[in-house]
Scaffold this motif. Structure first.
Motif, PDB file in Angstrom:
ATOM      1  N   GLU A 226      22.779 129.946  29.963  1.00 16.97           N
ATOM      2  CA  GLU A 226      21.520 130.601  30.323  1.00 16.97           C
ATOM      3  C   GLU A 226      20.293 129.710  30.074  1.00 16.97           C
ATOM      4  O   GLU A 226      19.173 130.086  30.413  1.00 16.97           O
ATOM      5  N   VAL A 227      20.501 128.545  29.454  1.00 23.20           N
ATOM      6  CA  VAL A 227      19.386 127.685  29.046  1.00 23.20           C
ATOM      7  C   VAL A 227      19.171 126.573  30.071  1.00 23.20           C
ATOM      8  O   VAL A 227      20.089 125.797  30.366  1.00 23.20           O
ATOM      9  N   ALA A 228      17.939 126.483  30.591  1.00 22.43           N
ATOM     10  CA  ALA A 228      17.597 125.431  31.546  1.00 22.43           C
ATOM     11  C   ALA A 228      17.035 124.194  30.842  1.00 22.43           C
ATOM     12  O   ALA A 228      17.259 123.060  31.281  1.00 22.43           O
ATOM     13  N   ASP A 229      16.322 124.420  29.731  1.00 18.82           N
ATOM     14  CA  ASP A 229      15.696 123.283  29.052  1.00 18.82           C
ATOM     15  C   ASP A 229      15.387 123.658  27.605  1.00 18.82           C
ATOM     16  O   ASP A 229      15.162 124.841  27.292  1.00 18.82           O
ATOM     17  N   VAL A 230      15.388 122.653  26.732  1.00 19.30           N
ATOM     18  CA  VAL A 230      15.009 122.827  25.326  1.00 19.30           C
ATOM     19  C   VAL A 230      13.910 121.823  25.010  1.00 19.30           C
ATOM     20  O   VAL A 230      14.069 120.622  25.269  1.00 19.30           O
ATOM     21  N   HIS A 231      12.782 122.299  24.504  1.00 22.31           N
ATOM     22  CA  HIS A 231      11.702 121.390  24.125  1.00 22.31           C
ATOM     23  C   HIS A 231      11.008 121.921  22.870  1.00 22.31           C
ATOM     24  O   HIS A 231      11.340 122.997  22.375  1.00 22.31           O
ATOM     25  N   ILE A 249      13.007 127.497  24.198  1.00 20.82           N
ATOM     26  CA  ILE A 249      14.126 127.488  25.142  1.00 20.82           C
ATOM     27  C   ILE A 249      13.659 128.085  26.469  1.00 20.82           C
ATOM     28  O   ILE A 249      13.174 129.221  26.510  1.00 20.82           O
ATOM     29  N   VAL A 250      13.784 127.288  27.534  1.00 19.95           N
ATOM     30  CA  VAL A 250      13.439 127.768  28.868  1.00 19.95           C
ATOM     31  C   VAL A 250      14.696 128.382  29.481  1.00 19.95           C
ATOM     32  O   VAL A 250      15.740 127.732  29.598  1.00 19.95           O
ATOM     33  N   LEU A 251      14.605 129.645  29.844  1.00 25.50           N
ATOM     34  CA  LEU A 251      15.745 130.344  30.430  1.00 25.50           C
ATOM     35  C   LEU A 251      15.939 129.927  31.889  1.00 25.50           C
ATOM     36  O   LEU A 251      14.970 129.698  32.628  1.00 25.50           O
ATOM     37  N   ALA A 252      17.199 129.816  32.306  1.00 20.75           N
ATOM     38  CA  ALA A 252      17.505 129.437  33.686  1.00 20.75           C
ATOM     39  C   ALA A 252      17.151 130.555  34.657  1.00 20.75           C
ATOM     40  O   ALA A 252      16.847 130.305  35.831  1.00 20.75           O
ATOM     41  N   GLN A 253      17.194 131.797  34.182  1.00 19.02           N
ATOM     42  CA  GLN A 253      16.836 132.949  35.000  1.00 19.02           C
ATOM     43  C   GLN A 253      16.394 134.078  34.071  1.00 19.02           C
ATOM     44  O   GLN A 253      16.647 134.031  32.871  1.00 19.02           O
ATOM     45  N   GLU A 254      15.720 135.077  34.654  1.00 19.68           N
ATOM     46  CA  GLU A 254      15.279 136.187  33.826  1.00 19.68           C
ATOM     47  C   GLU A 254      16.495 137.002  33.369  1.00 19.68           C
ATOM     48  O   GLU A 254      17.420 137.244  34.143  1.00 19.68           O
ATOM     49  N   GLU A 282      12.093 130.466  20.425  1.00 17.50           N
ATOM     50  CA  GLU A 282      11.255 131.195  21.368  1.00 17.50           C
ATOM     51  C   GLU A 282      11.797 131.031  22.787  1.00 17.50           C
ATOM     52  O   GLU A 282      12.052 129.897  23.235  1.00 17.50           O
ATOM     53  N   PHE A 283      11.983 132.148  23.475  1.00 12.17           N
ATOM     54  CA  PHE A 283      12.425 132.123  24.865  1.00 12.17           C
ATOM     55  C   PHE A 283      11.216 132.005  25.790  1.00 12.17           C
ATOM     56  O   PHE A 283      10.190 132.670  25.591  1.00 12.17           O
ATOM     57  N   GLU A 284      11.337 131.159  26.832  1.00 11.09           N
ATOM     58  CA  GLU A 284      10.328 131.053  27.870  1.00 11.09           C
ATOM     59  C   GLU A 284      10.975 131.402  29.207  1.00 11.09           C
ATOM     60  O   GLU A 284      12.055 130.894  29.534  1.00 11.09           O
TER      61      GLU A 284
END
Length: 293
Positions: A226-231, A249-254, A282-284
């Motif tokens: 479910e994770v698209a990116d970690v920064h 954590i940037v989510l790949a989709q809602e 933190e989810f984005e």
């Protein structure tokens, strides 16, 4: 986990208490022995041990305070007080080592024959007392205990040097051995303490305490489907033992609330082996701008 850390903290405090009273008691014996044997080397070591006793006592107090609960002003608690103790003790030990060198190096040019019988007796007692104190602290894992242990190892090596010199000088007239051995063991301790001091300063500057752990955490977070990116992944330490980790954590989709809870649980399980003291994830949402960019 809380009970385990509290038990570990109590053991650390007990070990430092043993080291403090042993070192302080033997310092008194050193001053008396130095006067009775008319040995300036033993008097100098007594002054150095007095500094060690004060440092260990300070670290013991700071270690006890470090177990106090967090407050609204000190939200992470008082654990970094123990780190303050480690820093102060390292600085004292570096200063003490430089002072010992400043006394030993001139004696290379003008060596003095000491009172060998008195040296031998005090050396045996010094090795036993300081060796036992160093053994008690060697079981500790914290930076504070490691720095204090170097204090005591320095004393043990110093008394071993005195013991060896006393035995040799009973046979041959080589008084220069005393300053030579003092310079050798002091340089050895100085190098190790400077290394520990650098590590302590890095923790004060909130540097990464473990590069391998940092990359493994990043990989475990990024591996979730479910994770698209970690920064904004930050790993730092309160006191060298208790690490803190934060990440965006940037989510790949809602995701639905249930899916987010399931992802949080999975992340918690992935991070559990690292035994982090605090984690903030933190989810984005997709296309959501990062507020910390």
């Amino acid at each position: 986990m809380s009970h385990h850390h509290h038990h570990h903290h109590d053991l650390a405090s007990e070990r430092m208490g043993w080291a403090f009273f042993l070192n302080l008691g033997f310092t008194v014996i050193e001053f008396i022995g130095g006067m009775l044997t008319n040995s300036t080397a033993i008097m100098a070591d007594a002054i150095h041990d007095l500094g060690d006793s004060l440092s260990i006592g300070l670290a013991w107090i700071l270690n006890k305070l470090g177990n106090k609960s967090a407050t609204h002003q000190l939200t992470y608690g008082y654990r970094r007080l123990s780190l303050v103790g480690a820093l102060l003790n390292a600085v004292v030990l570096v200063g003490g080592s430089i002072w010992v060198l400043s006394m030993a190096i001139p004696r290379l040019l003008d060596p003095v024959m000491p009172h060998t019988e008195g040296m031998l007796g005090l050396a045996v007692l010094g090795v036993l007392v300081n060796g036992f104190a160093a053994y008690k602290l060697s079981k500790g894992k914290s930076l504070n205990e490691r720095v204090l242990n170097w204090h005591l190892i320095e004393d043990v090596l110093g008394w071993v040097a005195v013991l060896v010199v006393a035995l040799i000088l009973m046979v041959v007239d080589w008084p220069i051995l005393d300053p030579l051995l003092s310079v050798a063991f002091t340089l050895f301790i100085l190098i190790n303490v400077v290394r520990t001091l650098r590590e302590t300063l890095k923790i004060f500057l909130q540097g990464n305490p473990d590069h391998g752990m940092y990359h493994r955490i990043a990989e475990s977070l990024q591996a979730q489907p479910e994770v698209a990116d970690v920064h904004h992944l930050h790993l730092w330490s309160l006191d060298g033992e208790h690490h803190v980790c934060t990440a965006h954590i940037v989510l790949a989709q809602e995701l639905t609330s249930a899916q987010q809870r399931e992802l949080k649980q999975r992340i918690a399980e992935q991070l559990a082996p690292f035994e982090l003291a605090h984690t903030t994830i933190e989810f984005e949402l997709p296309e959501e701008p990062c507020r910390d960019t």
